[in-house]
Design a protein around this motif. Sequence first.
Motif, PDB file in Angstrom:
ATOM      1  N   LEU A 177     -12.413   3.635  -4.094  1.00  0.00           N
ATOM      2  CA  LEU A 177     -11.809   2.875  -3.000  1.00  0.00           C
ATOM      3  C   LEU A 177     -11.996   3.662  -1.714  1.00  0.00           C
ATOM      4  O   LEU A 177     -11.571   4.818  -1.617  1.00  0.00           O
ATOM      5  CB  LEU A 177     -10.309   2.679  -3.248  1.00  0.00           C
ATOM      6  N   ASP A 178     -12.607   3.035  -0.709  1.00  0.00           N
ATOM      7  CA  ASP A 178     -12.931   3.760   0.513  1.00  0.00           C
ATOM      8  C   ASP A 178     -12.539   2.957   1.745  1.00  0.00           C
ATOM      9  O   ASP A 178     -12.861   1.767   1.850  1.00  0.00           O
ATOM     10  CB  ASP A 178     -14.436   4.067   0.553  1.00  0.00           C
ATOM     11  N   GLY A 179     -11.853   3.624   2.659  1.00  0.00           N
ATOM     12  CA  GLY A 179     -11.556   2.998   3.939  1.00  0.00           C
ATOM     13  C   GLY A 179     -12.694   3.152   4.913  1.00  0.00           C
ATOM     14  O   GLY A 179     -12.726   2.507   5.960  1.00  0.00           O
ATOM     15  N   GLY A 180     -13.651   4.041   4.601  1.00  0.00           N
ATOM     16  CA  GLY A 180     -14.793   4.289   5.470  1.00  0.00           C
ATOM     17  C   GLY A 180     -14.571   5.514   6.337  1.00  0.00           C
ATOM     18  O   GLY A 180     -13.448   5.968   6.546  1.00  0.00           O
ATOM     19  N   SER A 181     -15.675   6.056   6.859  1.00  0.00           N
ATOM     20  CA  SER A 181     -15.611   7.247   7.694  1.00  0.00           C
ATOM     21  C   SER A 181     -14.794   6.978   8.951  1.00  0.00           C
ATOM     22  O   SER A 181     -15.004   6.006   9.661  1.00  0.00           O
ATOM     23  CB  SER A 181     -17.032   7.679   8.081  1.00  0.00           C
ATOM     24  N   GLY A 182     -13.844   7.879   9.226  1.00  0.00           N
ATOM     25  CA  GLY A 182     -13.026   7.736  10.424  1.00  0.00           C
ATOM     26  C   GLY A 182     -12.032   6.597  10.364  1.00  0.00           C
ATOM     27  O   GLY A 182     -11.591   6.091  11.399  1.00  0.00           O
ATOM     28  N   ALA A 183     -11.662   6.171   9.171  1.00  0.00           N
ATOM     29  CA  ALA A 183     -10.716   5.053   9.020  1.00  0.00           C
ATOM     30  C   ALA A 183      -9.416   5.331   9.772  1.00  0.00           C
ATOM     31  O   ALA A 183      -8.897   6.447   9.753  1.00  0.00           O
ATOM     32  CB  ALA A 183     -10.412   4.828   7.537  1.00  0.00           C
ATOM     33  N   GLU A 184      -8.908   4.298  10.438  1.00  0.00           N
ATOM     34  CA  GLU A 184      -7.650   4.450  11.179  1.00  0.00           C
ATOM     35  C   GLU A 184      -6.464   4.567  10.235  1.00  0.00           C
ATOM     36  O   GLU A 184      -5.523   5.315  10.488  1.00  0.00           O
ATOM     37  CB  GLU A 184      -7.442   3.254  12.112  1.00  0.00           C
ATOM     38  N   GLU A 185      -6.507   3.797   9.167  1.00  0.00           N
ATOM     39  CA  GLU A 185      -5.401   3.764   8.210  1.00  0.00           C
ATOM     40  C   GLU A 185      -5.901   4.122   6.818  1.00  0.00           C
ATOM     41  O   GLU A 185      -7.027   3.774   6.451  1.00  0.00           O
ATOM     42  CB  GLU A 185      -4.764   2.375   8.178  1.00  0.00           C
ATOM     43  N   PRO A 186      -5.082   4.797   6.031  1.00  0.00           N
ATOM     44  CA  PRO A 186      -5.476   5.069   4.648  1.00  0.00           C
ATOM     45  C   PRO A 186      -5.307   3.812   3.802  1.00  0.00           C
ATOM     46  O   PRO A 186      -4.673   2.842   4.219  1.00  0.00           O
ATOM     47  CB  PRO A 186      -4.472   6.146   4.218  1.00  0.00           C
ATOM     48  N   ILE A 187      -5.877   3.830   2.633  1.00  0.00           N
ATOM     49  CA  ILE A 187      -5.687   2.716   1.700  1.00  0.00           C
ATOM     50  C   ILE A 187      -4.231   2.707   1.255  1.00  0.00           C
ATOM     51  O   ILE A 187      -3.652   3.756   0.951  1.00  0.00           O
ATOM     52  CB  ILE A 187      -6.649   2.852   0.513  1.00  0.00           C
ATOM     53  N   SER A 188      -3.653   1.539   1.227  1.00  0.00           N
ATOM     54  CA  SER A 188      -2.216   1.430   0.987  1.00  0.00           C
ATOM     55  C   SER A 188      -1.820   1.865  -0.417  1.00  0.00           C
ATOM     56  O   SER A 188      -2.605   1.783  -1.367  1.00  0.00           O
ATOM     57  CB  SER A 188      -1.742  -0.004   1.221  1.00  0.00           C
ATOM     58  N   GLU A 189      -0.584   2.295  -0.517  1.00  0.00           N
ATOM     59  CA  GLU A 189      -0.006   2.677  -1.799  1.00  0.00           C
ATOM     60  C   GLU A 189      -0.072   1.519  -2.788  1.00  0.00           C
ATOM     61  O   GLU A 189      -0.374   1.710  -3.970  1.00  0.00           O
ATOM     62  CB  GLU A 189       1.443   3.105  -1.568  1.00  0.00           C
TER      63      GLU A 189
END
Length: 256
Positions: A177-189
């Motif tokens: 699971l990846d938010g991508g480079s420099g993601a503003e928000e982490p993947i939710s709990e």
Amino acid sequence: MNQGDILRELIEKKERGIKSFAVLIDPDKINEFGDVVKLVNLCATHKVDYIFVGGSLIVNDNFKTVISAVKSISSIPTIIFPGNSMQIDPSADAILFLSLISGRNPEMLIGQHVHSAPIIKRSKLEVIPTGYMLINSGKQTSASYMSNTTPIPGNKPVIASSTALAGEMLGLQLIYLDGGSGAEEPISESIIKEVENNIDIPLIVGGGLNTIERVTQALNSGADLIVVGTAIEKDQNFLVDVSMKISEMNEALNVH
């Protein structure tokens, strides 16, 4: 396909509840050989488990140089995290054979793989079939733009878990699971928990993990392996903080 050493280790760690830490090195963000040496020595000192090398778009010729440098000064397993079929180097230890199952772009589901499979076969790299899933992180990232895919909405855990489960049923050996480079928000709990509750294979989480609180939340929610890149590019001391947190969690399990 037989399990290689790295995949077998990840599976065994998951079974025992052991958490792991990977540092992502983007070759485009390395300016000098000394930068790699400093970072890799820090990884070795603070017992980073894996080093990932790759990026969504690599425009310089540092890819092979970075892998060669990592391998020359460290025994940490070096794993290619490819953005396309050109990112292959036989001197690495393994490659995540990524199928972008969160999107519907056939090039990222199977197209790039057809081009790279014969080359990877000859390389003797450990091949780790991985279901790669982009999760909306609040803005468009390089990964979503370059892959021409729409990330899974960050508030749709059932879509995420169903996608991950389908990937496992198709025979993929890891879910990332990846938010991508420099993601503003982490993947939710909620997404991490829902996915972890529905799959039996190791779960990797990356993107937006730029505070210890976010790292801790991802690990407590069910991530088996976390990947940190951008935050360490900005402050290498963060690597030390993450390593200490993971050691603390593993020691609580009497893992040494």
